[in-house]
Every structure is written in structure tokens, then in C-alpha cells.
Write a protein that holds these residues in place. Structure first.
Motif, mmCIF file in Angstrom:
data_model
loop_
_atom_site.group_PDB
_atom_site.id
_atom_site.type_symbol
_atom_site.label_atom_id
_atom_site.label_comp_id
_atom_site.label_asym_id
_atom_site.label_seq_id
_atom_site.Cartn_x
_atom_site.Cartn_y
_atom_site.Cartn_z
ATOM 1 N N LYS A 66 0.761 -1.401 -0.404
ATOM 2 C CA LYS A 66 0.145 0.110 -0.289
ATOM 3 C C LYS A 66 0.624 1.595 0.273
ATOM 4 O O LYS A 66 0.740 2.425 -0.704
ATOM 5 C CB LYS A 66 -0.576 -0.139 1.606
ATOM 6 N N GLU A 67 1.787 1.560 0.706
ATOM 7 C CA GLU A 67 2.947 2.422 1.037
ATOM 8 C C GLU A 67 3.021 2.279 -0.499
ATOM 9 O O GLU A 67 3.611 3.762 -0.569
ATOM 10 C CB GLU A 67 4.232 2.639 1.890
ATOM 11 N N ILE A 68 3.985 1.447 -0.915
ATOM 12 C CA ILE A 68 5.586 1.518 -2.083
ATOM 13 C C ILE A 68 3.826 2.063 -3.370
ATOM 14 O O ILE A 68 3.673 3.338 -4.404
ATOM 15 C CB ILE A 68 4.864 0.828 -2.483
ATOM 16 N N LEU A 69 1.702 1.805 -3.104
ATOM 17 C CA LEU A 69 1.788 2.348 -4.438
ATOM 18 C C LEU A 69 1.304 3.646 -4.123
ATOM 19 O O LEU A 69 1.203 4.844 -5.041
ATOM 20 C CB LEU A 69 0.238 2.021 -4.721
ATOM 21 N N ALA A 70 1.409 4.325 -2.727
ATOM 22 C CA ALA A 70 0.973 5.345 -2.281
ATOM 23 C C ALA A 70 1.943 6.470 -2.822
ATOM 24 O O ALA A 70 1.549 7.407 -2.973
ATOM 25 C CB ALA A 70 0.670 5.537 -1.231
ATOM 26 N N MET A 71 3.209 6.007 -3.092
ATOM 27 C CA MET A 71 4.295 6.885 -3.052
ATOM 28 C C MET A 71 4.282 6.535 -5.190
ATOM 29 O O MET A 71 4.766 8.097 -5.217
ATOM 30 C CB MET A 71 5.811 5.114 -2.601
ATOM 31 N N ASN B 295 1.054 12.904 3.009
ATOM 32 C CA ASN B 295 1.372 11.774 1.724
ATOM 33 C C ASN B 295 0.876 10.928 1.622
ATOM 34 O O ASN B 295 1.491 9.974 0.921
ATOM 35 C CB ASN B 295 2.877 12.004 1.518
ATOM 36 N N GLU B 296 0.282 9.968 3.456
ATOM 37 C CA GLU B 296 0.222 8.588 3.048
ATOM 38 C C GLU B 296 1.123 7.989 3.446
ATOM 39 O O GLU B 296 0.640 6.583 2.658
ATOM 40 C CB GLU B 296 -1.669 8.343 2.528
ATOM 41 N N PHE B 297 2.388 7.995 3.653
ATOM 42 C CA PHE B 297 3.220 6.793 3.777
ATOM 43 C C PHE B 297 3.726 6.598 5.073
ATOM 44 O O PHE B 297 4.281 7.122 5.916
ATOM 45 C CB PHE B 297 4.978 8.125 2.850
ATOM 46 N N ALA B 298 2.469 5.519 5.541
ATOM 47 C CA ALA B 298 2.453 5.587 6.577
ATOM 48 C C ALA B 298 3.587 4.414 7.611
ATOM 49 O O ALA B 298 3.316 5.087 8.767
ATOM 50 C CB ALA B 298 0.877 4.953 7.205
ATOM 51 N N ILE B 299 3.800 3.592 6.753
ATOM 52 C CA ILE B 299 4.865 3.127 7.487
ATOM 53 C C ILE B 299 6.768 3.957 7.804
ATOM 54 O O ILE B 299 7.222 3.687 9.063
ATOM 55 C CB ILE B 299 5.560 2.206 6.180
ATOM 56 N N ILE B 300 6.682 4.821 6.920
ATOM 57 C CA ILE B 300 7.800 5.843 7.503
ATOM 58 C C ILE B 300 7.422 6.462 8.697
ATOM 59 O O ILE B 300 7.810 6.987 9.171
ATOM 60 C CB ILE B 300 8.010 6.079 5.950
ATOM 61 N N SER B 301 6.277 7.277 8.304
ATOM 62 C CA SER B 301 6.108 8.505 9.592
ATOM 63 C C SER B 301 6.141 7.465 10.095
ATOM 64 O O SER B 301 6.348 7.987 11.660
ATOM 65 C CB SER B 301 4.772 8.826 9.275
ATOM 66 N N ASN B 302 5.659 5.988 10.566
ATOM 67 C CA ASN B 302 5.165 4.978 11.932
ATOM 68 C C ASN B 302 7.073 5.010 13.030
ATOM 69 O O ASN B 302 6.890 5.315 13.557
ATOM 70 C CB ASN B 302 4.534 3.329 11.881
ATOM 71 N N LEU B 303 7.794 4.562 12.099
ATOM 72 C CA LEU B 303 9.200 5.072 12.505
ATOM 73 C C LEU B 303 9.396 5.916 13.015
ATOM 74 O O LEU B 303 10.365 5.759 14.051
ATOM 75 C CB LEU B 303 10.245 4.229 10.774
ATOM 76 N N CYS B 304 9.183 6.868 12.058
ATOM 77 C CA CYS B 304 9.444 8.319 12.876
ATOM 78 C C CYS B 304 9.400 8.310 14.091
ATOM 79 O O CYS B 304 9.807 8.860 14.972
ATOM 80 C CB CYS B 304 9.546 9.605 11.861
#
Length: 138
Positions: free
Chosen positions: A68-73, A119-128
Motif C-alpha cells: 500500500k505504501e509503495i502504491l501511495a508513493m 502523503n499517506e506514507f504510514a510506514i515511514i511516519s510510524n518509524l519516525c
């Protein structure tokens, strides 16, 4: 402690059961725990513990989130190539500053997290966000 409190019958049964561990981890395996009070009339007589291996389920959920994240990117890239590439450059720059001077992380990481959320990049924002919760105070 939850089990001891359950046996002592001082606190409400539901509260004691809620305090029991919901998840266990051993090596790469993850387990979900469920607890059921066994009653004899109104008296607590025992505890049934059900442990389910949820390793494959969690792996599937992580893979789906990554997809989902790759698709959003890719969607962000196709909508606004210049803006997306500027975001990537800025995130790389801020990440490099964090790596070079960890004291700067408190400034740069929340910015990266906010931009990722926007930008709906949930994985990266959660890691931050996870990194921010592990910073020492001050």
C-alpha cells in the motif's frame, strides 16, 4: 501480577484479565493470548489460556502495508513528480542530518513524520514516531 490479583479476587476479574499479556514473542514467532475465566457458580475456579500463533498473519499484514505504501508513493510520483522528488530530497537531507548529529533528530524527525503522514506514507511516519518515543528526555 494480573494472575495473582485474579486469584486473590480483590480487583474486578475483567481488569485482572485485561492486565495479562496480550502478545508473546519468541525469536521470530508472535503469539496472541486470550484468557477465559473458569467459574464454579460465582467462584473463580481457574483460567483457560488460549495461545494462537499469529506470525503468518502479522507478516501478511506487514506485506500488505508495504504494498500500500509503495502504491501511495507511485501515486504521489505520478501526480506531482517535482514535488515528490523534492520531498524525497528533503527527507534524505534531514535523515542525513539526524545521522550526523543525533541532537538534530528532535527537529528533523517530526518534520519528516508530518510530511509522510500528509502523503499517506504510514510506514515511514510510524518509524519516525517510534524513534521519537525512544529519545531521552531533554
Amino acid at each position: 501480577m494480573g494472575h495473582e490479583a485474579l486469584i486473590e479476587d480483590i480487583l474486578p476479574r475483567e481488569l485482572c484479565i485485561e492486565q495479562m499479556p496480550a502478545r508473546l514473542r519468541h525469536d521470530a514467532a508472535e503469539f496472541r493470548c486470550s484468557y477465559f475465566a473458569i467459574m464454579k457458580g460465582d467462584r473463580f475456579d481457574g483460567l483457560l489460556i488460549v495461545i494462537n500463533d499469529v506470525t503468518a498473519e502479522l507478516l501478511h499484514a506487514r506485506q500488505e502495508a508495504e504494498r500500500k505504501e509503495i502504491l501511495a508513493m507511485f501515486e504521489a510520483l505520478t501526480k506531482d513528480r517535482t514535488g515528490f522528488l523534492a520531498f524525497i530530497d528533503e527527507a534524505n537531507d534531514r535523515s542525513s542530518r539526524c545521522a550526523a548529529r543525533p541532537a538534530h533528530a528532535k527537529v528533523h524527525s517530526p518534520h519528516i513524520e508530518g510530511q509522510c503522514r500528509a502523503n499517506e506514507f504510514a510506514i515511514i511516519s510510524n518509524l519516525c514516531h517510534q524513534a521519537e518515543t525512544h529519545w531521552p528526555p531533554g
